[in-house]
Design an enzyme around this catalytic site. Structure first.
Site, PDB file in Angstrom:
ATOM      1  N   HIS A   1       0.874  -1.178   0.000  1.00  0.00           N
ATOM      2  CA  HIS A   1       0.000   0.000   0.000  1.00  0.00           C
ATOM      3  C   HIS A   1       0.911   1.229   0.000  1.00  0.00           C
ATOM      4  CE1 HIS A   1      -3.640  -2.366   1.233  1.00  0.00           C
ATOM      5  NE2 HIS A   1      -2.716  -3.135   1.785  1.00  0.00           N
ATOM      6  N   PHE A   2       1.013   1.896  -1.139  1.00  0.00           N
ATOM      7  CA  PHE A   2       1.898   3.052  -1.248  1.00  0.00           C
ATOM      8  C   PHE A   2       1.144   4.384  -1.138  1.00  0.00           C
ATOM      9  CE2 PHE A   2       5.618   0.798  -3.643  1.00  0.00           C
ATOM     10  CZ  PHE A   2       5.989   0.185  -2.457  1.00  0.00           C
TER      11      PHE A   2
ATOM     12  N   HIS B   1      -9.136  -9.747   0.737  1.00  0.00           N
ATOM     13  CA  HIS B   1      -8.962  -9.602   2.180  1.00  0.00           C
ATOM     14  C   HIS B   1     -10.121 -10.354   2.816  1.00  0.00           C
ATOM     15  CE1 HIS B   1      -7.815  -7.122   5.877  1.00  0.00           C
ATOM     16  NE2 HIS B   1      -8.823  -7.891   6.253  1.00  0.00           N
TER      17      HIS B   1
ATOM     18  N   HIS C   1      -2.766 -12.604   3.082  1.00  0.00           N
ATOM     19  CA  HIS C   1      -2.281 -12.546   4.474  1.00  0.00           C
ATOM     20  C   HIS C   1      -3.001 -13.517   5.420  1.00  0.00           C
ATOM     21  CE1 HIS C   1      -5.638  -9.764   4.455  1.00  0.00           C
ATOM     22  NE2 HIS C   1      -4.935  -8.701   4.113  1.00  0.00           N
TER      23      HIS C   1
ATOM     24  N   ASP D   1       2.428  -6.917   2.719  1.00  0.00           N
ATOM     25  CA  ASP D   1       1.316  -6.081   3.172  1.00  0.00           C
ATOM     26  C   ASP D   1       1.848  -4.789   3.795  1.00  0.00           C
ATOM     27  OD1 ASP D   1      -1.230  -5.177   3.586  1.00  0.00           O
ATOM     28  OD2 ASP D   1      -1.664  -6.496   5.284  1.00  0.00           O
TER      29      ASP D   1
ATOM     30  N   HIS E   1       1.694   3.842   8.321  1.00  0.00           N
ATOM     31  CA  HIS E   1       0.973   4.930   8.980  1.00  0.00           C
ATOM     32  C   HIS E   1       1.985   5.762   9.758  1.00  0.00           C
ATOM     33  CE1 HIS E   1      -2.947   3.225   8.029  1.00  0.00           C
ATOM     34  NE2 HIS E   1      -2.540   2.073   8.507  1.00  0.00           N
TER      35      HIS E   1
END
Length: 442
Positions: free
Chosen positions: A63-64, A180, A233, A303, A307
């Site tokens: 997640h970029f 997910h 995951h 994954d 943050h």
């Protein structure tokens, strides 16, 4: 004129032949020859004595955060973190702002990444109730890794929690879709189990049953529709056992953090160990390792979900779920290789051959003549300590700060370009979209 652009000499090459010393010649970004290349000429000779050359590591879940959430990451900073950790390619996720759910938002990300990201890339398109009728076209866009569906742990239109919605998406598409898998209905019912200020209650709320319930539902829908699914995951021992009976329709991703951390992480790291699905106790961790050993687990994804410290420092449950991981994937897993938890060939299978096999990536995932010259060069015996300062993610922290590992990435080669060497950025911003066999342009 030199016969080749570059020859990497005297390395231990890990590929379809096993492990053995060989030279690799590169011409025009692709592998041109493998073997004893003594006497052959090249514009550049790179001596790799004492090093292993692996097929370029592909991290199929990152997640970029671009667009919309670039205060904590963007395509440039995330991909810099990737190449500094030996990762040559990434699949990036659609939960951005705006969401990546249309041709316009997808094309904008492709444009933003091309010649700006430091590694090669593909982007997932989010499957929703609203865009289901466009998915057959969207999944064939150049650079698309496939459709990603959140059955739990998302917000707004990117959440598809109902079986009918998931079935409609699977019926609309032909490629493997990624999920997910946590049961949103159960998560809503169990919210009262969250203990304010206590992140160790996170795996109580998001229990093994929450994951298992959703995964069984998902497999049943895949069977009903005759479509392929990729379950992201995996965090429970039970899911590994269950999915062993459904490998014809379901492929399995596991993560370094679920293989490395256990319940003690909440004492040591607090909310910095908070992930969805959560880090669980050592018994589940060992169950996932069994999936690595017996082949049920197909691939590794980090994954990577950064943050800021401010977002992580909120009191639980207001703290954000997610941790950095793309830069630490290679060193943490090489440490497990040195500890005897998996072989180097199994690591390669899960980070190069596996992504190639599951997603049909064109010309990537193998060290073979005609393939892109993507290499992860490692010193298998080098001991280093992972630190926050080493991590190039914009948020600047890792849950492995202070952890000493054996095995370290020393070179990242993307289509013949030496992007990282011995911890230094050498050739910035060469990133291009990956191509897929099921979505080749006609």
């Amino acid at each position: 004129m030199a016969q080749y652009d570059t020859i990497f000499k005297n390395a231990i090459v890990v590929n379809h032949d096993g492990e053995g010393q060989a030279d690799i010649a590169v011409r025009s970004g692709r592998i041109a020859a493998i073997g004893n290349l003594a006497g052959e000429s090249a514009s550049e000779i790179v001596d790799c004595t004492g090093l292993h050359i692996l097929p370029g590591v592909i991290d199929t879940q990152v997640h970029f955060r671009e667009p919309g959430l670039t205060h904590k990451e963007d395509l440039e900073s995330g991909s810099l973190s990737a190449v500094m950790g030996g990762v040559t390619g990434v699949f990036e996720m659609p939960n951005t702002n705006p969401l990546t759910t249309s041709k316009e938002t997808f094309d904008a990300k492709i444009a933003a990444g091309t010649n700006r990201m430091h590694c090669d890339f593909a982007f997932y398109i989010g499957g929703t109730h609203e865009n289901v009728h466009q998915l057959a076209e969207l999944e064939k866009l150049p650079g698309c890794a496939g459709i990603k569906v959140f059955m739990g742990s998302s917000t707004g239109s990117l959440l598809v929690q109902d079986d009918a919605g998931v079935e409609a998406i699977l019926r609309a598409i032909s490629r493997r879709a990624a999920f997910h898998s946590e049961d949103e209905y159960m998560l809503e019912e169990r919210k009262h189990l969250r203990v304010p200020g206590d992140p160790s209650s996170h795996p109580v709320w998001r229990s093994p049953e929450v994951a298992m319930s959703c995964t069984t539902r998902l497999v049943n829908i895949a069977r009903k529709t005759g479509k392929r699914i990729h379950v992201l995951h995996i965090s429970t021992a039970e899911e590994i056992v269950y999915l062993a009976d459904h490998k014809d329709v379901a492929s399995v991703e596991v993560t370094p953090h679920h293989l490395t951390l256990d319940e003690t992480a909440y004492t040591k790291l607090g909310t910095y160990a908070q992930m969805n699905p959560p880090v669980r106790d050592a018994e589940h961790r060992e169950g996932i390792w069994k999936g690595v050993a017996n082949g049920v687990a197909d691939i590794l994804g980090s994954d990577h979900a950064p943050h800021t410290r401010e977002e992580k420092d909120h009191a639980y449950p207001d703290s954000h779920s997610g941790m950095t991981g793309v830069q630490t994937l290679v060193p943490t897993m090489l440490d497990h290789v040195n500890a005897g938890k998996l072989t180097l060939q199994r690591f390669v299978d899960m980070t190069s051959h596996g992504p190639n096999r599951l997603f049909g990536i064109a010309n990537k995932g193998r060290i073979a003549v005609g393939y892109d010259a993507d290499f992860t060069v490692i010193d298998l015996k080098r001991r280093e300590t992972i630190t926050n300062d080493w991590v190039k993610s914009r948020v600047g922290w890792t849950p492995y700060d202070g952890v000493t590992v054996t095995g370290w990435p020393v070179g990242t080669i993307v289509r013949g370009n030496t992007v990282m060497w011995q911890g230094e950025l050498v050739t910035p911003s060469v990133g291009q979209p990956m191509r897929f066999l099921e979505a080749l342009p006609v």
